[in-house]
Design an enzyme around this catalytic site. Structure first.
Site, PDB file in Angstrom:
ATOM      1  N   CYS A  87       0.754   6.279  -0.019  1.00 42.66           N
ATOM      2  CA  CYS A  87      -0.308   6.430  -0.675  1.00 42.66           C
ATOM      3  C   CYS A  87      -1.435   5.858  -0.110  1.00 42.66           C
ATOM      4  O   CYS A  87      -2.484   6.784   0.508  1.00 42.66           O
ATOM      5  CB  CYS A  87      -0.430   6.122  -2.228  1.00 42.66           C
ATOM      6  SG  CYS A  87      -2.111   6.468  -2.947  1.00 42.66           S
TER       7      CYS A  87
ATOM      8  N   ALA B 297       3.872  22.282   4.274  1.00 43.56           N
ATOM      9  CA  ALA B 297       3.340  21.342   3.202  1.00 43.56           C
ATOM     10  C   ALA B 297       4.154  22.124   2.102  1.00 43.56           C
ATOM     11  O   ALA B 297       3.468  22.760   1.196  1.00 43.56           O
ATOM     12  CB  ALA B 297       1.809  21.353   3.041  1.00 43.56           C
TER      13      ALA B 297
ATOM     14  N   HIS C 264     -26.772  14.680 -21.616  1.00 44.83           N
ATOM     15  CA  HIS C 264     -27.296  15.920 -21.337  1.00 44.83           C
ATOM     16  C   HIS C 264     -28.362  15.798 -20.098  1.00 44.83           C
ATOM     17  O   HIS C 264     -29.243  14.899 -20.250  1.00 44.83           O
ATOM     18  CB  HIS C 264     -27.971  16.757 -22.365  1.00 44.83           C
ATOM     19  CG  HIS C 264     -28.683  18.094 -21.971  1.00 44.83           C
ATOM     20  ND1 HIS C 264     -27.997  19.060 -21.533  1.00 44.83           N
ATOM     21  CD2 HIS C 264     -29.749  18.355 -21.745  1.00 44.83           C
ATOM     22  CE1 HIS C 264     -28.661  20.196 -21.227  1.00 44.83           C
ATOM     23  NE2 HIS C 264     -30.063  19.847 -21.223  1.00 44.83           N
TER      24      HIS C 264
ATOM     25  N   VAL D   3       7.281  32.415   5.959  1.00 48.18           N
ATOM     26  CA  VAL D   3       7.274  32.217   7.399  1.00 48.18           C
ATOM     27  C   VAL D   3       8.774  32.661   7.892  1.00 48.18           C
ATOM     28  O   VAL D   3       9.718  31.560   7.815  1.00 48.18           O
ATOM     29  CB  VAL D   3       6.913  31.112   7.818  1.00 48.18           C
ATOM     30  CG1 VAL D   3       6.955  30.720   9.179  1.00 48.18           C
ATOM     31  CG2 VAL D   3       5.616  30.508   7.268  1.00 48.18           C
TER      32      VAL D   3
ATOM     33  N   GLY E 198       2.587  26.816   2.739  1.00 49.48           N
ATOM     34  CA  GLY E 198       2.555  26.136   1.370  1.00 49.48           C
ATOM     35  C   GLY E 198       1.190  26.148   0.715  1.00 49.48           C
ATOM     36  O   GLY E 198       0.057  25.537   1.226  1.00 49.48           O
ATOM     37  N   GLY E 199       0.977  26.817  -0.553  1.00 50.52           N
ATOM     38  CA  GLY E 199      -0.310  26.769  -1.239  1.00 50.52           C
ATOM     39  C   GLY E 199      -0.392  25.807  -2.239  1.00 50.52           C
ATOM     40  O   GLY E 199      -1.143  25.958  -3.241  1.00 50.52           O
ATOM     41  N   GLY E 200       0.327  24.743  -2.233  1.00 47.72           N
ATOM     42  CA  GLY E 200       0.220  23.688  -3.069  1.00 47.72           C
ATOM     43  C   GLY E 200      -0.960  22.814  -2.973  1.00 47.72           C
ATOM     44  O   GLY E 200      -1.750  22.963  -1.730  1.00 47.72           O
TER      45      GLY E 200
ATOM     46  N   GLY F 225       6.370  20.620  -0.207  1.00 45.49           N
ATOM     47  CA  GLY F 225       6.716  19.722  -1.067  1.00 45.49           C
ATOM     48  C   GLY F 225       7.350  18.348  -0.511  1.00 45.49           C
ATOM     49  O   GLY F 225       7.193  18.085   0.697  1.00 45.49           O
TER      50      GLY F 225
ATOM     51  N   GLY G 154       0.711  -1.158  -0.008  1.00 46.12           N
ATOM     52  CA  GLY G 154      -0.172   0.030   0.279  1.00 46.12           C
ATOM     53  C   GLY G 154       0.851   1.231  -0.092  1.00 46.12           C
ATOM     54  O   GLY G 154       0.518   2.085  -0.718  1.00 46.12           O
TER      55      GLY G 154
END
Length: 476
Positions: free
Chosen positions: A46, A275, A450, A241, A184-186, A277, A43
């Site tokens: 992930c 966060a 549709h 920061v 972090g804005g990823g 990377g 696993g």
């Protein structure tokens, strides 16, 4: 040291989405396979600490958001009550069911699963440190390195502080802090920030770049940024920061301009999520005992078959380079297994989809408008606003967008981008279009049901061709 276990044809280091996919296919192709990973079942990050638990929590966050917004439809719910322990248990139940199933599939394929960590003694031998403390060697014909990546830690931040989180600790959901800073804005920062905001945290996002999701086309990010502005306490762009220190009532963060133009201001947070990377897990693998070559970022260099500079060793997934995506690792793993089995194969996708599972979702594949501009490549871009989609209006979500990046000469679809609910599902059609070399006319002439959101792909193609039904555009 115990005696070496029998030679295996394929040794796979790491049992994440790349590793177990490689091991499973290699076994299906008739090869003897040993899968080495410290967890009880396959696993990897992930399933245990990444994609699956985060999506489980994002689903819970969306339910809370939908309940709060239902009043716009004339439906009023009582205030939702959060049982954090039950939410954690449900998330863990999802993980346990999936990893347990993978364990059963490994046994059915007669794959030897060794719980431990491995490193290379030579190009054909591994040294394994088992979870129980024993050590052993394993001779192999071929090895596949699938050791993944880990969150990047920022220097100068308090070490071992319970208030400082990475993505793994954030997913444990031990508590819901009153004030949370996301550095972090990823995609990881925005996904987890969205979860904690929905659960009741006052979330501030600090991103050094001028926009959220750096590298993603601005028109796709814009609807998400607008919605997040109403859900988060603050979004601070071009902000770093500069300092983070601990005191009894929380972590004090000094948020300063990214260009260093000022001292900034100090704010206090109960927890801080970093966060920014991930980096490859390529250390302590004994690669110095092989001819494997690392690039400047620590990724193992590989060829189209995912073979390293050492002919017996392959590398896949996060440890083999960008993009760091589970589905990319899976396909690389299958490529490596087929190459080892002697089949003619190469990993050469035209479109690897990327999805940000926020609300709204953002998804794209193939050539982006930003990448085309940076390369000086001439492209045509067709956009269909979801404000003209009947289905989007019935969902109360008209802020979305579908765009096509098209070669103006051949009219082939080179890239697809989406922002809106369900974008992660819809992007698969875009991947197929790019991979199959579809032209805009192919999408326009493919009858879509549709009313659906999938129609927006067809209508974006009609925009390019100059005869859209639901928006006005002069013929080219």
């Amino acid at each position: 040291m115990t005696p070496a276990i029998p030679t295996t044809q394929v040794a796979v280091l790491g049992a994440g989405p790349g590793g177990y996919a490689a091991a499973f296919l290699a076994a299906d192709l008739g090869l003897r396979v040993t899968l080495i990973d410290p967890e009880e079942h396959p696993g990897g990050v992930c399933l245990y600490r990444g994609c699956i638990p985060s999506k489980a929590l994002l689903h819970a966050a969306k339910l809370l958001g939908d309940a709060r917004e239902a009043a716009e439809l004339g439906i009023d719910f009582a205030e939702a009550k959060l049982d954090l322990a039950r939410l954690r248990a449900w998330k863990q139940g999802v993980v346990a069911r999936l990893v347990g199933g993978l364990g059963q599939l490994a046994r059915q394929r007669k794959i030897e699963h060794v719980r431990g960590r491995a490193g290379f003694e030579s190009p054909r031998r591994l040294h394994i440190e088992e979870v129980g403390g024993q050590t052993r060697s394993l001779d192999f014909e071929h090895a596949i390195v699938a050791t993944g990546s880990r969150p990047i830690a920022l220097p100068g931040f308090p070490e071992d502080s319970p208030r400082l989180l990475d993505s793994t600790r954030a997913l444990e959901l031990r508590e819901v802090p009153r004030r949370l800073l996301v550095v972090g804005g990823g995609y990881i920062g925005l996904e987890l920030g969205s979860v904690y905001a929905a659960l009741g945290s006052r979330v501030t996002v600090a991103e050094m770049m001028p926009s959220l999701l750096p590298g993603v086309d601005a028109d796709l990010v814009r609807p998400l940024a607008k919605r997040l502005a109403g859900q988060l306490e603050a979004v601070r762009l071009e902000t770093r920061v500069a300092e983070l220190r601990e005191r009894p009532d929380g972590l004090v963060a000094r948020l300063a301009p990214a260009d260093g133009a000022g001292e900034g201001e100090e704010l206090v947070f109960d927890q801080v999520l970093v966060a920014v990377g991930r980096r490859p897990n390529s250390e302590a693998l004994g690669l110095e005992n092989t001819r494997v070559v690392l690039d400047a970022h620590g990724f193992l260099q590989v060829d189209a078959q995912r073979r390293t500079s050492e002919p017996t060793i392959y590398a896949i997934g996060d440890v083999a380079g960008q993009p760091l995506l589970a589905h990319k690792a899976t396909h690389e793993g299958r490529t490596a297994a087929e190459a080892i089995a002697g089949r003619p194969v190469a990993f050469e996708p035209r479109a690897i989809p990327a999805v940000v599972f926020t609300d709204p979702e953002v998804a794209w594949c193939g050539l982006t408008e930003e990448a085309a501009r940076a390369a000086g490549r001439k492209v045509s871009v067709a956009r269909f606003p979801w404000a003209a989609s009947g289905r989007a209006l019935t969902l109360g979500r008209s802020e979305g967008l579908t765009k096509l990046v098209i070669d103006p000469d051949s009219e082939r679809v080179l890239g697809v981008g989406l922002c809106g609910p369900g974008a992660g599902e819809l992007i698969a059609e875009g991947v197929l279009a790019v991979e199959m070399g579809a032209r805009a006319e192919d999408l326009a002439l493919s009858i879509h049901p549709h009313p659906t959101l999938s129609e927006t792909l067809m209508e974006a193609a009609e925009v390019f061709l100059g005869h859209p039904t639901h928006v006005q555009r002069p013929r080219r």
